[in-house]
Design a protein around this motif. Sequence first.
Motif, PDB file in Angstrom:
ATOM      1  N   ARG A  37      48.349  74.599  12.394  1.00 48.17           N
ATOM      2  CA  ARG A  37      47.463  74.376  13.540  1.00 48.17           C
ATOM      3  C   ARG A  37      46.305  73.448  13.218  1.00 48.17           C
ATOM      4  O   ARG A  37      45.899  72.630  14.037  1.00 48.17           O
ATOM      5  CB  ARG A  37      46.882  75.713  14.022  1.00 48.17           C
ATOM      6  CG  ARG A  37      47.687  76.426  15.086  1.00 48.17           C
ATOM      7  CD  ARG A  37      48.931  77.042  14.497  1.00 48.17           C
ATOM      8  NE  ARG A  37      49.701  77.782  15.506  1.00 48.17           N
ATOM      9  CZ  ARG A  37      50.886  78.295  15.282  1.00 48.17           C
ATOM     10  NH1 ARG A  37      51.465  78.142  14.093  1.00 48.17           N
ATOM     11  NH2 ARG A  37      51.536  78.954  16.222  1.00 48.17           N
ATOM     12  N   LEU A  38      45.760  73.582  11.997  1.00 48.39           N
ATOM     13  CA  LEU A  38      44.523  72.885  11.667  1.00 48.39           C
ATOM     14  C   LEU A  38      44.726  71.584  10.904  1.00 48.39           C
ATOM     15  O   LEU A  38      43.850  70.718  10.918  1.00 48.39           O
ATOM     16  CB  LEU A  38      43.621  73.802  10.825  1.00 48.39           C
ATOM     17  CG  LEU A  38      43.181  75.116  11.462  1.00 48.39           C
ATOM     18  CD1 LEU A  38      42.378  75.937  10.455  1.00 48.39           C
ATOM     19  CD2 LEU A  38      42.366  74.872  12.721  1.00 48.39           C
ATOM     20  N   GLY A  39      45.846  71.448  10.196  1.00 46.56           N
ATOM     21  CA  GLY A  39      46.035  70.315   9.304  1.00 46.56           C
ATOM     22  C   GLY A  39      45.514  70.661   7.915  1.00 46.56           C
ATOM     23  O   GLY A  39      44.758  71.624   7.741  1.00 46.56           O
ATOM     24  N   PRO A  40      45.902  69.887   6.897  1.00 45.95           N
ATOM     25  CA  PRO A  40      45.619  70.280   5.515  1.00 45.95           C
ATOM     26  C   PRO A  40      44.155  70.322   5.122  1.00 45.95           C
ATOM     27  O   PRO A  40      43.715  71.243   4.454  1.00 45.95           O
ATOM     28  CB  PRO A  40      46.379  69.232   4.691  1.00 45.95           C
ATOM     29  CG  PRO A  40      46.601  68.085   5.610  1.00 45.95           C
ATOM     30  CD  PRO A  40      46.738  68.678   6.974  1.00 45.95           C
ATOM     31  N   ARG A  41      43.350  69.339   5.527  1.00 40.43           N
ATOM     32  CA  ARG A  41      41.966  69.324   5.048  1.00 40.43           C
ATOM     33  C   ARG A  41      41.134  70.430   5.682  1.00 40.43           C
ATOM     34  O   ARG A  41      40.407  71.150   4.995  1.00 40.43           O
ATOM     35  CB  ARG A  41      41.330  67.956   5.300  1.00 40.43           C
ATOM     36  CG  ARG A  41      41.715  66.916   4.291  1.00 40.43           C
ATOM     37  CD  ARG A  41      40.779  65.735   4.337  1.00 40.43           C
ATOM     38  NE  ARG A  41      40.874  65.020   5.607  1.00 40.43           N
ATOM     39  CZ  ARG A  41      40.054  64.047   5.977  1.00 40.43           C
ATOM     40  NH1 ARG A  41      39.062  63.692   5.199  1.00 40.43           N
ATOM     41  NH2 ARG A  41      40.226  63.409   7.111  1.00 40.43           N
ATOM     42  N   ARG A  42      41.201  70.587   7.007  1.00 38.61           N
ATOM     43  CA  ARG A  42      40.454  71.661   7.657  1.00 38.61           C
ATOM     44  C   ARG A  42      40.858  73.017   7.085  1.00 38.61           C
ATOM     45  O   ARG A  42      40.029  73.890   6.820  1.00 38.61           O
ATOM     46  CB  ARG A  42      40.706  71.649   9.168  1.00 38.61           C
ATOM     47  CG  ARG A  42      40.235  70.420   9.919  1.00 38.61           C
ATOM     48  CD  ARG A  42      40.440  70.619  11.421  1.00 38.61           C
ATOM     49  NE  ARG A  42      40.242  69.407  12.181  1.00 38.61           N
ATOM     50  CZ  ARG A  42      41.221  68.573  12.513  1.00 38.61           C
ATOM     51  NH1 ARG A  42      42.460  68.820  12.118  1.00 38.61           N
ATOM     52  NH2 ARG A  42      40.961  67.492  13.212  1.00 38.61           N
ATOM     53  N   ASN A  43      42.164  73.175   6.929  1.00 35.90           N
ATOM     54  CA  ASN A  43      42.690  74.462   6.483  1.00 35.90           C
ATOM     55  C   ASN A  43      42.187  74.832   5.091  1.00 35.90           C
ATOM     56  O   ASN A  43      41.716  75.943   4.861  1.00 35.90           O
ATOM     57  CB  ASN A  43      44.224  74.391   6.471  1.00 35.90           C
ATOM     58  CG  ASN A  43      44.877  75.750   6.477  1.00 35.90           C
ATOM     59  OD1 ASN A  43      44.687  76.537   7.396  1.00 35.90           O
ATOM     60  ND2 ASN A  43      45.648  76.042   5.445  1.00 35.90           N
ATOM     61  N   VAL A  44      42.280  73.893   4.155  1.00 35.74           N
ATOM     62  CA  VAL A  44      41.895  74.187   2.782  1.00 35.74           C
ATOM     63  C   VAL A  44      40.393  74.422   2.668  1.00 35.74           C
ATOM     64  O   VAL A  44      39.936  75.260   1.896  1.00 35.74           O
ATOM     65  CB  VAL A  44      42.341  73.052   1.842  1.00 35.74           C
ATOM     66  CG1 VAL A  44      41.880  73.319   0.422  1.00 35.74           C
ATOM     67  CG2 VAL A  44      43.861  72.920   1.860  1.00 35.74           C
ATOM     68  N   VAL A  45      39.593  73.712   3.450  1.00 39.80           N
ATOM     69  CA  VAL A  45      38.140  73.875   3.383  1.00 39.80           C
ATOM     70  C   VAL A  45      37.722  75.256   3.890  1.00 39.80           C
ATOM     71  O   VAL A  45      36.892  75.930   3.278  1.00 39.80           O
ATOM     72  CB  VAL A  45      37.437  72.766   4.175  1.00 39.80           C
ATOM     73  CG1 VAL A  45      35.965  73.112   4.385  1.00 39.80           C
ATOM     74  CG2 VAL A  45      37.548  71.461   3.407  1.00 39.80           C
ATOM     75  N   ILE A  46      38.282  75.689   5.006  1.00 42.62           N
ATOM     76  CA  ILE A  46      37.957  77.019   5.513  1.00 42.62           C
ATOM     77  C   ILE A  46      38.420  78.083   4.527  1.00 42.62           C
ATOM     78  O   ILE A  46      37.734  79.077   4.264  1.00 42.62           O
ATOM     79  CB  ILE A  46      38.600  77.237   6.895  1.00 42.62           C
ATOM     80  CG1 ILE A  46      38.011  76.255   7.904  1.00 42.62           C
ATOM     81  CG2 ILE A  46      38.386  78.675   7.384  1.00 42.62           C
ATOM     82  CD1 ILE A  46      38.750  76.203   9.220  1.00 42.62           C
ATOM     83  N   TYR A  47      39.582  77.845   3.941  1.00 41.41           N
ATOM     84  CA  TYR A  47      40.146  78.780   2.978  1.00 41.41           C
ATOM     85  C   TYR A  47      39.271  78.900   1.732  1.00 41.41           C
ATOM     86  O   TYR A  47      39.340  79.903   1.004  1.00 41.41           O
ATOM     87  CB  TYR A  47      41.541  78.293   2.591  1.00 41.41           C
ATOM     88  CG  TYR A  47      42.314  79.194   1.669  1.00 41.41           C
ATOM     89  CD1 TYR A  47      42.724  80.451   2.074  1.00 41.41           C
ATOM     90  CD2 TYR A  47      42.655  78.778   0.387  1.00 41.41           C
ATOM     91  CE1 TYR A  47      43.451  81.277   1.244  1.00 41.41           C
ATOM     92  CE2 TYR A  47      43.380  79.585  -0.459  1.00 41.41           C
ATOM     93  CZ  TYR A  47      43.779  80.838  -0.025  1.00 41.41           C
ATOM     94  OH  TYR A  47      44.495  81.647  -0.861  1.00 41.41           O
TER      95      TYR A  47
END
Length: 315
Positions: free
Chosen positions: A87-97
Amino acid sequence: MIANMAALGAALCWAAGGLIAIGPVRVLGSIAFNRVRLTIVAAALLVATTLLGGWQTLDTGAALTLALSGLLGIVVGDMALFWSLSRLGPRRNVVIYAANAPLTALLAYALLGEALGPWTVLGVALVTLGVMLAVALRSGSTHSWEAMQGNLLAGVSVCLLAAVGQAAGSIIAKPVMTAGADPIASAAVRVTTAALMFTAIGVLSAVREGVRAGVNGGAAVAGAGGFGGLLVPRGLTPKLMLQIAGNGLLGVGLGMTLLLVGLAHGNAGVVATLSALSPVLILPMMWLLTGQRPSLGAWAGAAVAVAGVALIVNR
């Protein structure tokens, strides 16, 4: 130093693995993707552990503890992580994670009594802030990998759930690793547990589809749904299989083993923080693969994170 280097190696594996995963996840879905990749990695780790004699470092209690760690860190954590990735794409996802880093540090202090010195606390804060800024100050991306799909709030919430699962899984595994468990054998237990759980989820899903098809007067189609889809998920191609195997062996096999090595030799909060540097490491990777240069703000965030790493490593 071993713990720090292992954690940084895990971050590198996860950054590269996240880029490899985005295509297969969006085609197969997070559950089918995880079932296929974890089955591949579990087989590889079981063989490696048997050949290297790592089983002798685990007793029943340690194995059960690692299985619970796998359920939380991989089944809950990864299922949520890759759902939000699509849903978010790789960069958004990894940063929130990356929120798993301060969460792990807090849990390590509360449950394991692992206190951090003031300079290390500052370093953890700078790394976490830096990886957040690396995306918050980025320029807009038009590449298809970064396209939003679905509701933003839902994606962020599920990604935070993944962070909680990862933090809990690390804290549960920490005492076993400190006691001298072999990292490859430990990874084998965690991954095999997760692979079996994802297979069970797939069986339940197939049964539900079969019941629904029967009620509607139809039948599940082998290979595209039902039990046939457990072996060959719909949309799986040889190219996707190679991508899934690459992601699994790099991100789960090597990345998880390095994380466990870090937990065996270092503070859980520090290891989690350094392994959360994926958003910084992913910047040059995205630049090379997509041709879109990160903004000056993203590099500024990366610099803040690097300063935090320097404080941690030289404390």
